[in-house]
Design an enzyme around this catalytic site. Structure first.
Site, PDB file in Angstrom:
ATOM      1  CE  LYS A 108      56.473 -34.092 -25.183  1.00  0.00           C
ATOM      2  NZ  LYS A 108      57.304 -34.747 -24.128  1.00  0.00           N
ATOM      3  CG  HIS A 110      56.173 -30.203 -26.596  1.00  0.00           C
ATOM      4  ND1 HIS A 110      54.846 -30.575 -26.804  1.00  0.00           N
ATOM      5  CD2 HIS A 110      56.464 -30.546 -25.317  1.00  0.00           C
ATOM      6  CE1 HIS A 110      54.361 -31.104 -25.698  1.00  0.00           C
ATOM      7  NE2 HIS A 110      55.319 -31.111 -24.781  1.00  0.00           N
TER       8      HIS A 110
END
Length: 227
Positions: A108, A110
């Site tokens: 991921k 973010h």
């Protein structure tokens, strides 16, 4: 804390549960190794709340019987994710509250970022998965756990197929479970083994189950390992 079932009884109850749920099926199925197996175990078919709750109870009881000590639970993506969560819930219900974590396949970029979700990996880590075919998921989990500074300590699975693994397309004289235990040094806890399935089929009493028993026994004699 009271554990209601002895290991042998627990294994037989689990096999019955898996058959009733349609998770354990008989027929002709091609395995990852290219073999034609007379049975197929698909833990993805434990697909509602009641079944997952019961499955978690089996994992928890098998782990408590095993005496394996661990500090947290890790579930490799994808099937290991719901297993880690539900086993953690069941162990907490039985008085042993432990943190758990899992990985995502894609990092991921973010929010918190990274590939790991849940509690920080630390201490002795139990890896929870459904079955072991080649030990690939376990090796990947070991690498992630060690990279986080924790200790990969044990593995819990639902069914030990007790059959030879393959390497480079060839059969080898050990199973994936034996490799993980003897070469990687992790303890392994299985709710049931192929031997338990054979016992269930032999004692069932119906003509259909006796026929399945003969086919599974023939398969084990061809591809099975001793432990």
């Amino acid at each position: 804390m009271v554990i209601s079932k002895a290991p042998d009884s627990l294994a037989q109850d689990f096999v019955q549960f898996a058959v009733d749920a349609g998770v354990l099926r008989f027929g002709e199925f091609k395995t990852k190794a290219g073999r034609m197996s007379p049975y197929f175990f698909n833990a993805g078919l434990f697909d509602d709340g009641a079944r997952m709750q019961r499955l978690a109870e089996f994992y928890a009881q098998a782990l408590l019987h095993s005496g394996i000590e661990f500090d947290m639970i890790f579930g490799p993506a994808y099937k290991g994710i719901p297993l880690a969560a539900t086993v953690a819930v069941e162990l907490a219900r039985q008085g042993r509250n432990l943190p758990f974590a899992y990985n995502r396949k894609e990092a991921k970029d973010h929010g918190e970022g990274g590939t790991l979700v849940g509690a920080p990996l630390k201490g002795r880590v139990l890896i929870v998965d459904d079955v072991m075919s080649a030990g690939t998921a376990v090796r990947e989990s070991i690498a992630m756990i060690q990279a986080a500074g924790a200790t990969p300590y044990a593995v819990a699975i639902a069914l030990d197929r007790q059959e030879m693994a393959t390497e480079n397309g060839r059969d080898v004289p050990h199973s994936a479970v034996q490799y993980v235990r003897d070469q990687l040094g992790l303890q392994v806890c299985a709710i049931a083994k192929l031997a338990d399935l054979l016992q269930y089929l032999e004692s069932n009493g119906t003509d259909a189950m006796r026929a399945h028993h003969l086919r599974v026994l023939d398969y084990r004699q061809r591809y099975g390992v001793n432990a």
